[in-house]
Write an enzyme that holds these catalytic residues in place. Structure first.
Site, mmCIF file in Angstrom:
data_model
loop_
_atom_site.group_PDB
_atom_site.id
_atom_site.type_symbol
_atom_site.label_atom_id
_atom_site.label_comp_id
_atom_site.label_asym_id
_atom_site.label_seq_id
_atom_site.Cartn_x
_atom_site.Cartn_y
_atom_site.Cartn_z
ATOM 1 N N SER A 64 0.810 -1.213 0.000
ATOM 2 C CA SER A 64 0.000 0.000 0.000
ATOM 3 C C SER A 64 0.837 1.254 0.000
ATOM 4 O O SER A 64 1.953 1.277 0.529
ATOM 5 C CB SER A 64 -0.884 0.002 1.247
ATOM 6 N N TYR A 75 -1.956 -0.131 10.241
ATOM 7 C CA TYR A 75 -2.233 -0.710 8.912
ATOM 8 C C TYR A 75 -1.016 -0.538 8.014
ATOM 9 O O TYR A 75 -0.497 -1.511 7.454
ATOM 10 C CB TYR A 75 -3.455 -0.048 8.274
ATOM 11 N N LYS A 132 1.827 -3.440 6.491
ATOM 12 C CA LYS A 132 2.177 -3.654 5.092
ATOM 13 C C LYS A 132 3.688 -3.521 4.890
ATOM 14 O O LYS A 132 4.304 -4.291 4.144
ATOM 15 C CB LYS A 132 1.421 -2.654 4.207
HETATM 16 C C1 WQD Z 1 -8.818 10.373 0.134
HETATM 17 C C2 WQD Z 1 -8.832 11.885 0.381
HETATM 18 C C3 WQD Z 1 -9.364 12.494 2.639
HETATM 19 C C4 WQD Z 1 -13.514 11.115 2.530
HETATM 20 C C5 WQD Z 1 -6.449 5.296 1.218
HETATM 21 C C6 WQD Z 1 -6.698 4.207 2.184
HETATM 22 C C7 WQD Z 1 -5.761 3.088 2.189
HETATM 23 C C8 WQD Z 1 -4.628 3.135 1.173
HETATM 24 C C9 WQD Z 1 -4.343 4.500 0.579
HETATM 25 C C10 WQD Z 1 -4.604 0.976 0.081
HETATM 26 C C11 WQD Z 1 -8.187 12.270 1.715
HETATM 27 C C12 WQD Z 1 -10.430 13.005 1.677
HETATM 28 C C13 WQD Z 1 -12.202 11.401 2.202
HETATM 29 C C14 WQD Z 1 -14.446 12.182 2.723
HETATM 30 C C15 WQD Z 1 -12.705 13.746 2.264
HETATM 31 N N1 WQD Z 1 -4.942 2.296 0.087
HETATM 32 N N2 WQD Z 1 -11.806 12.695 2.081
HETATM 33 N N3 WQD Z 1 -13.996 13.461 2.575
HETATM 34 O O1 WQD Z 1 -6.823 8.327 3.165
HETATM 35 O O2 WQD Z 1 -5.829 8.699 0.859
HETATM 36 O O3 WQD Z 1 -5.907 6.404 1.877
HETATM 37 O O4 WQD Z 1 -5.615 4.992 0.151
HETATM 38 O O5 WQD Z 1 -4.034 0.369 0.907
HETATM 39 O O6 WQD Z 1 -6.596 1.980 1.903
HETATM 40 O O7 WQD Z 1 -6.635 4.746 3.473
HETATM 41 O O8 WQD Z 1 -8.026 7.571 1.079
HETATM 42 O O9 WQD Z 1 -10.352 7.748 0.280
HETATM 43 O O10 WQD Z 1 -9.888 7.839 2.779
HETATM 44 O O11 WQD Z 1 -9.276 9.778 1.347
HETATM 45 O O12 WQD Z 1 -12.322 14.916 2.140
HETATM 46 O O13 WQD Z 1 -15.660 11.996 3.006
HETATM 47 O O14 WQD Z 1 -10.195 12.322 0.464
HETATM 48 O O15 WQD Z 1 -9.091 13.487 3.627
HETATM 49 O O16 WQD Z 1 -7.505 13.496 1.536
HETATM 50 P P1 WQD Z 1 -6.614 7.846 1.785
HETATM 51 P P2 WQD Z 1 -9.469 8.172 1.405
#
Ligand code: WQD
Length: 319
Positions: free
Chosen positions: A117, A141, A145
């Site tokens: 990841s 998490y 990984k």
């Molecule tokens: C994306 C962006 C939030 C929801 C993910 C997973 C993890 C890993 C990496 C595989 C962030 C913003 C989100 C909302 C928002 N993948 N957001 N409003 O945190 O980048 O990480 O990908 O292993 O599985 O954690 O993904 O989709 O949670 O957020 O503003 O309602 O969208 O702050 O900037 P993230 P995410």
């Protein structure tokens, strides 16, 4: 060749199984259905219910199916949950990999593709994150990984295994509607959930040092993720050496960019509310994708609109 896909009944796993089966590979799926769904598993694959922690079962599956390689996807993957319950993540993701590797070594299975990841990087302060960027994970998490990658590297050196660790960036979309992500934990499904339940999407912070103030991520279609796994499996079968690869598009999109595409695709009003930053969110995480292109000849094919369109097609409800 016969591949065992652990977690093959899950959102990403089912896409990987579908790609392997369509390529003519023999596939066996092991899944404990904690989050997976048997209905997702391609009819061309054999399905076994169980956990990678069950050494006896895994040994039997490897032996009875003459498995030659493993694609290990089964793991817990929610960042927030891992902070609240770290032992659950170390048990499932780290202890589970140890058990699987024990079984592989005992049965002579010498090649493995590992679901890693972008969370292994933590807060990378670079424009494009390449595979040599130091990993300083912020959650159990992400740690689980990175530990997994270290374990695989040591097993490759000590036991002659060949392993490819694939670091997924932000996965979205669906190859077909019935395989859409039903877990509502990431941006696209969370926005869909808000829009189809009469709520306004929340933007976690708009004061980041980015052009529009919202976080930038590298969104990659799950069909591309699956194709990258197929390329890795084929490379290992052809004698390819161990490697670690980012899987992304090499392009960033902000939260507001994603909201704009969702508005275009759904035709819905994506008026949003800015709320507090989410702790631990990096401003920008975008993959360098040269290494996988040079090593496996892989390049992601789908754009952000394709991800949103395919995810929306599989979303179960409408406003
Ligand atoms: C994306 C962006 C939030 C929801 C993910 C997973 C993890 C890993 C990496 C595989 C962030 C913003 C989100 C909302 C928002 N993948 N957001 N409003 O945190 O980048 O990480 O990908 O292993 O599985 O954690 O993904 O989709 O949670 O957020 O503003 O309602 O969208 O702050 O900037 P993230 P995410």
């Amino acid at each position: 060749m016969t591949w065992l896909v652990t977690g093959g009944a899950g959102y990403i796993g089912a896409h990987v199984v579908r790609a392997l089966v369509r390529d003519g590979q023999h596939v066996v799926v092991l899944d404990d259905f904690s989050t997976g769904d048997a209905a997702r598993v391609d009819c061309g694959a054999r399905l076994v219910e169980g956990s990678v922690l069950d050494r006896g079962l895994v040994g039997r599956v490897l032996r009875e199916n003459a498995v030659t390689g493993v694609v290990h996807i089964a793991a817990k993957k929610q960042v927030g949950e891992s902070v609240a319950d770290p032992l659950l993540y170390y048990r499932q993701n780290v202890e589970g990999l140890v058990a699987l590797l024990d079984s592989c070594r005992e049965k002579g299975v010498d090649r493995l593709v590992f679901s890693s990841s972008a969370a292994t990087y933590g807060l990378p302060d670079v424009d494009l994150v390449d595979e040599d960027t130091p990993g300083v994970p912020l959650s159990p998490y992400g740690e689980s990984k990175l530990i997994g990658e270290w374990m695989l590297r040591a097993c490759a050196q000590a036991y002659g295994m060949r392993v490819m660790s694939l670091r997924y960036f932000n996965v979205a979309g669906a190859a077909v509607p019935e395989l859409a992500d039903t877990g509502v934990f990431n941006l696209v499904p969370l926005v869909f959930q808000a829009l189809t339940s009469g709520q306004r999407p929340k933007v976690f912070g708009a004061d980041y040092p980015t052009p529009d103030g919202t976080c930038i991520r590298d969104y990659v279609h799950v069909a591309d993720i699956a194709d990258a796994h197929l390329a890795a499996a084929r490379a290992l079968d052809a004698g390819g050496l161990s490697a670690t690869y980012n899987i992304g598009r090499g392009e960033g999109a902000s939260v507001l960019d994603v909201l704009a595409v969702i508005g275009e695709v759904t035709g819905l009003d994506t008026g949003y509310d800015v709320v507090d930053r989410r702790p631990g969110d990096p401003a920008r995480v975008v993959a360098a994708v040269d290494r996988i292109r040079e090593g496996l000849g892989f390049r992601a094919q789908h754009d952000l609109r394709s991800m949103v369109e395919s995810a929306w097609a599989g979303w179960p409800s409408r406003p």
